[in-house]
Structure formats: C-alpha cells, structure tokens
Design a protein around this motif. Structure first.
Motif, PDB file in Angstrom:
ATOM      1  N   MET A   1      75.518  20.518  95.403  1.00  0.00           N
ATOM      2  CA  MET A   1      76.503  19.764  94.616  1.00  0.00           C
ATOM      3  C   MET A   1      75.810  18.654  93.820  1.00  0.00           C
ATOM      4  SD  MET A   1      79.756  19.794  94.092  1.00  0.00           S
ATOM      5  CE  MET A   1      81.042  18.807  93.365  1.00  0.00           C
ATOM      6  N   GLY A   2      74.806  17.986  94.418  1.00  0.00           N
ATOM      7  CA  GLY A   2      74.084  16.905  93.766  1.00  0.00           C
ATOM      8  C   GLY A   2      73.351  17.366  92.536  1.00  0.00           C
ATOM      9  N   ILE A   3      72.736  18.573  92.599  1.00  0.00           N
ATOM     10  CA  ILE A   3      71.976  19.082  91.449  1.00  0.00           C
ATOM     11  C   ILE A   3      72.902  19.387  90.288  1.00  0.00           C
ATOM     12  CG2 ILE A   3      72.051  21.476  92.265  1.00  0.00           C
ATOM     13  CD1 ILE A   3      69.176  19.752  90.383  1.00  0.00           C
ATOM     14  N   LYS A   4      74.129  19.841  90.564  1.00  0.00           N
ATOM     15  CA  LYS A   4      75.088  20.141  89.496  1.00  0.00           C
ATOM     16  C   LYS A   4      75.479  18.864  88.761  1.00  0.00           C
ATOM     17  CE  LYS A   4      77.106  24.263  91.625  1.00  0.00           C
ATOM     18  NZ  LYS A   4      78.335  24.875  92.165  1.00  0.00           N
ATOM     19  N   ILE A   5      75.730  17.811  89.523  1.00  0.00           N
ATOM     20  CA  ILE A   5      76.070  16.519  88.907  1.00  0.00           C
ATOM     21  C   ILE A   5      74.896  16.018  88.070  1.00  0.00           C
ATOM     22  CG2 ILE A   5      76.624  14.100  89.398  1.00  0.00           C
ATOM     23  CD1 ILE A   5      78.106  15.083  91.899  1.00  0.00           C
ATOM     24  N   TYR A   6      73.682  16.184  88.630  1.00  0.00           N
ATOM     25  CA  TYR A   6      72.477  15.745  87.936  1.00  0.00           C
ATOM     26  C   TYR A   6      72.325  16.477  86.602  1.00  0.00           C
ATOM     27  CZ  TYR A   6      67.514  14.645  87.255  1.00  0.00           C
ATOM     28  OH  TYR A   6      66.322  14.205  86.745  1.00  0.00           O
ATOM     29  N   VAL A   7      72.490  17.798  86.612  1.00  0.00           N
ATOM     30  CA  VAL A   7      72.363  18.602  85.384  1.00  0.00           C
ATOM     31  C   VAL A   7      73.476  18.252  84.399  1.00  0.00           C
ATOM     32  CG1 VAL A   7      72.465  20.946  84.442  1.00  0.00           C
ATOM     33  CG2 VAL A   7      71.167  20.496  86.538  1.00  0.00           C
ATOM     34  N   ALA A   8      74.698  18.089  84.898  1.00  0.00           N
ATOM     35  CA  ALA A   8      75.832  17.756  84.018  1.00  0.00           C
ATOM     36  C   ALA A   8      75.618  16.405  83.356  1.00  0.00           C
ATOM     37  CB  ALA A   8      77.121  17.760  84.829  1.00  0.00           C
ATOM     38  N   SER A   9      75.072  15.432  84.118  1.00  0.00           N
ATOM     39  CA  SER A   9      74.815  14.094  83.567  1.00  0.00           C
ATOM     40  C   SER A   9      73.771  14.158  82.472  1.00  0.00           C
ATOM     41  CB  SER A   9      74.345  13.148  84.679  1.00  0.00           C
ATOM     42  OG  SER A   9      75.326  13.031  85.688  1.00  0.00           O
ATOM     43  N   ALA A  53      61.977  17.092  85.389  1.00  0.00           N
ATOM     44  CA  ALA A  53      62.599  16.582  86.604  1.00  0.00           C
ATOM     45  C   ALA A  53      63.532  17.622  87.225  1.00  0.00           C
ATOM     46  CB  ALA A  53      63.364  15.297  86.301  1.00  0.00           C
ATOM     47  N   ILE A  54      64.346  18.268  86.378  1.00  0.00           N
ATOM     48  CA  ILE A  54      65.255  19.317  86.856  1.00  0.00           C
ATOM     49  C   ILE A  54      64.469  20.468  87.473  1.00  0.00           C
ATOM     50  CG2 ILE A  54      66.917  21.069  86.123  1.00  0.00           C
ATOM     51  CD1 ILE A  54      67.959  19.090  84.065  1.00  0.00           C
ATOM     52  N   THR A  55      63.390  20.861  86.781  1.00  0.00           N
ATOM     53  CA  THR A  55      62.549  21.957  87.290  1.00  0.00           C
ATOM     54  C   THR A  55      61.963  21.619  88.664  1.00  0.00           C
ATOM     55  OG1 THR A  55      61.953  22.571  85.028  1.00  0.00           O
ATOM     56  CG2 THR A  55      60.558  23.406  86.803  1.00  0.00           C
ATOM     57  N   SER A  56      61.504  20.368  88.790  1.00  0.00           N
ATOM     58  CA  SER A  56      60.925  19.941  90.070  1.00  0.00           C
ATOM     59  C   SER A  56      61.971  19.976  91.180  1.00  0.00           C
ATOM     60  CB  SER A  56      60.351  18.529  89.944  1.00  0.00           C
ATOM     61  OG  SER A  56      59.323  18.487  88.976  1.00  0.00           O
ATOM     62  N   VAL A  57      63.184  19.485  90.835  1.00  0.00           N
ATOM     63  CA  VAL A  57      64.265  19.483  91.824  1.00  0.00           C
ATOM     64  C   VAL A  57      64.617  20.906  92.239  1.00  0.00           C
ATOM     65  CG1 VAL A  57      66.696  18.952  92.200  1.00  0.00           C
ATOM     66  CG2 VAL A  57      65.213  17.273  91.095  1.00  0.00           C
ATOM     67  N   LEU A  58      64.690  21.817  91.252  1.00  0.00           N
ATOM     68  CA  LEU A  58      65.014  23.216  91.545  1.00  0.00           C
ATOM     69  C   LEU A  58      63.937  23.870  92.408  1.00  0.00           C
ATOM     70  CD1 LEU A  58      66.447  24.383  88.097  1.00  0.00           C
ATOM     71  CD2 LEU A  58      67.711  24.007  90.220  1.00  0.00           C
ATOM     72  N   ILE A  59      62.667  23.549  92.126  1.00  0.00           N
ATOM     73  CA  ILE A  59      61.568  24.093  92.940  1.00  0.00           C
ATOM     74  C   ILE A  59      61.676  23.588  94.370  1.00  0.00           C
ATOM     75  CG2 ILE A  59      59.061  24.009  93.302  1.00  0.00           C
ATOM     76  CD1 ILE A  59      58.748  24.017  90.249  1.00  0.00           C
ATOM     77  N   PHE A  60      61.990  22.279  94.508  1.00  0.00           N
ATOM     78  CA  PHE A  60      62.135  21.702  95.838  1.00  0.00           C
ATOM     79  C   PHE A  60      63.277  22.359  96.599  1.00  0.00           C
ATOM     80  CE2 PHE A  60      64.417  18.631  98.503  1.00  0.00           C
ATOM     81  CZ  PHE A  60      63.449  18.417  99.481  1.00  0.00           C
ATOM     82  N   LEU A  61      64.423  22.539  95.912  1.00  0.00           N
ATOM     83  CA  LEU A  61      65.574  23.161  96.565  1.00  0.00           C
ATOM     84  C   LEU A  61      65.268  24.599  96.966  1.00  0.00           C
ATOM     85  CD1 LEU A  61      68.502  21.814  94.359  1.00  0.00           C
ATOM     86  CD2 LEU A  61      67.913  21.140  96.694  1.00  0.00           C
ATOM     87  N   THR A  62      64.541  25.306  96.100  1.00  0.00           N
ATOM     88  CA  THR A  62      64.154  26.690  96.415  1.00  0.00           C
ATOM     89  C   THR A  62      63.258  26.728  97.645  1.00  0.00           C
ATOM     90  OG1 THR A  62      64.279  27.297  94.077  1.00  0.00           O
ATOM     91  CG2 THR A  62      63.034  28.774  95.528  1.00  0.00           C
TER      92      THR A  62
END
Length: 276
Positions: A1-9, A53-62
C-alpha cells in the motif's frame, strides 16, 4: 500500500511540474529540435532521481517477498521432512515393540528352592537325565509374568547380603533377557533421531502404551547395566541408550510406586540426572 501512495505522489508532482512547464513556456510542435532536446534533458534530470528511488524500492520489495517465500518454502520442506521422519521411525519402533510383545510371552523355567533362584533349561535332556529335585522346585511361566513378579520382589527392597536375594536381583541380567539388548538400543537410537519435539511426545505416549510398565522397567535396568559395564569406545552409545530409555520411562510412568521398584543404583542415577 505504501509503494502505491509513493508512486501516486510522484506522478502527481510530475504532472504539476509538466503543467507548470508548458504553462510557462507554451507547447508548440513547430519548436526547433534543439528545444525538444533541452526539454527532454530537463525532464530527464527531474525524473531520474525519483524513478531510481522507485526502482530501488521495487527491488527491495521483490527481495523481501522472495526471502519470505523462501522461508515459507524451507519451513514447508522441514515440516514435510519431519513428517516423513516421524512416519519411518514410528513404523520401525512399533515393529520392534510388537516383536517384544510376542517374545515376552515365551515360557521360561525358573528354579527356586528358597536357597537359590535362577533360570533353568531342560531342553536337550531326557527326563531320565534330570534330577527330580529340579522338577519339583521349578516352574514354567511366561517371561512377562516373571518380570512382573521380579519387580514386585524388588519393591520390598530385599537385603542383598542374602545370597538368594542377590541371585534374584541379578537374574534380570541373563541370556533370557539379554536378547532384548539390541531392541533396547534400536528404540533408543530411533527416538534420538526424531528431531521434532511435538512428534517425539506423541510417539513416546503411543510407544509406551504398547508394552507393560514392567517391560519398560526391565529395559531401564538393562540399559543402566549396559552403561555400567560398557567398554572403552562403547561408553558414549551406552550413555545415550540409558538416557533415552530412562527419560522415556520417567516421563510416561506416572505410578511412583512402580517407578520405585527400580534398583537403588538406578534410582540414584535418575535423581542425579533430575529425571525423577
């Protein structure tokens, strides 16, 4: 949920910058190519940090998801292994227990003339070759009954300075009972190989119920005897066998009166190990 808010922002911020940019500089398809290049460079400079930053977050989540799934897979494999391990060990110890139940019904002859007591075997002798005295002072009974009577005798705490009492106490360590040594060792080593505490508790309860408490008491006495008489190189195994068998019996045998039918030497060892 946090990543969606981050991307939307970030998308909202980019949209605001885009609107502000074209409001400030106007949008014209006839703009020279150099202007398009400068515009692209401008947006590239703005978008690169947040996209990284988004890419890094996505890699971390993966990575975190993969790690969680890996742990779940390892847990499932461990549980499957424990189940298979339990099934194999259960079948093995139950088979041993069933064999013991059968052999405990074999008939043995006990000679007792109130002066001496020991197992006696007339097999291979003709009746004419056997002294009538041995017939008169011996009886043929199932081994299981003898073991029951043996521990009843031990409960009286007999004086071992009397030769017959000493013979009676030591009679448990003879060829009639030593055939169970390998079975005692097998049960102990199989139980030792069971890693799951939950499965061990279940198996101990069901296995103990398959044999009489007197059979288990005999196993403890024999295991202790093996430990005391073990030669160099055999002591570690003998210690393990005693701990496994004695521990199982102490945990399952709730009748303290029968537990106290064990010899003084065994009881002292059990108290030292805090098994009682």
């Amino acid at each position: 949920m946090g990543i969606k808010i981050y991307v939307a922002s970030l998308s909202l911020i980019f949209f605001i910058i885009l609107v502000f940019f074209f409001y400030q500089f106007n949008f014209n398809l006839n703009t020279p190519i150099e202007n398009w290049v400068n515009t692209a460079s401008y947006f590239n400079g703005i978008l690169t940090p947040p996209l990284l930053a988004i890419t890094s977050v996505l890699i971390f989540l993966t990575w975190r998801t993969s790690k969680s799934e890996l742990e779940e897979t390892k847990l499932a494999l461990r549980e499957q292994s424990d189940t298979q391990n339990f099934s194999v060990i259960k079948d093995a110890v139950f088979e041993i227990a069933n064999e013991i139940k059968v052999t405990m019904q074999k008939e043995i002859r006990v000679f007792d003339d109130n002066k001496e007591i020991y197992f006696i075997n007339f097999d291979g002798y003709k009746d004419s070759e056997i002294d009538e005295y041995y017939y008169e002072h011996s009886q043929k009974i199932p081994l299981e009954k003898f073991i029951f009577e043996y521990f009843q005798f031990l409960k009286t705490r007999p004086d071992k300075n009397i030769e017959r009492n000493k013979q009676h106490v030591d009679i448990i360590f003879s060829k009639e009972t030593f055939e169970y040594i390998d079975k005692i060792k097998s049960i102990a080593l199989f139980m030792r190989a069971l890693k799951s505490k939950e499965y061990r508790e279940v198996l101990e309860v069901t296995l103990f119920a398959k044999l009489t408490i007197f059979t288990w008491l005999m196993f403890v006495e024999i295991a202790f005897h093996l430990r005391q008489t073990a030669k160099e190189g055999e002591k570690e195994t003998a210690e393990l066998v005693f701990l496994e068998i004695a521990g199982l019996v102490c945990r399952q045998l709730k009748e303290i009166a029968w537990r106290n039918a064990l010899s003084d030497e065994v009881l002292l060892e059990l108290e030292k190990r805090k098994l009682l």
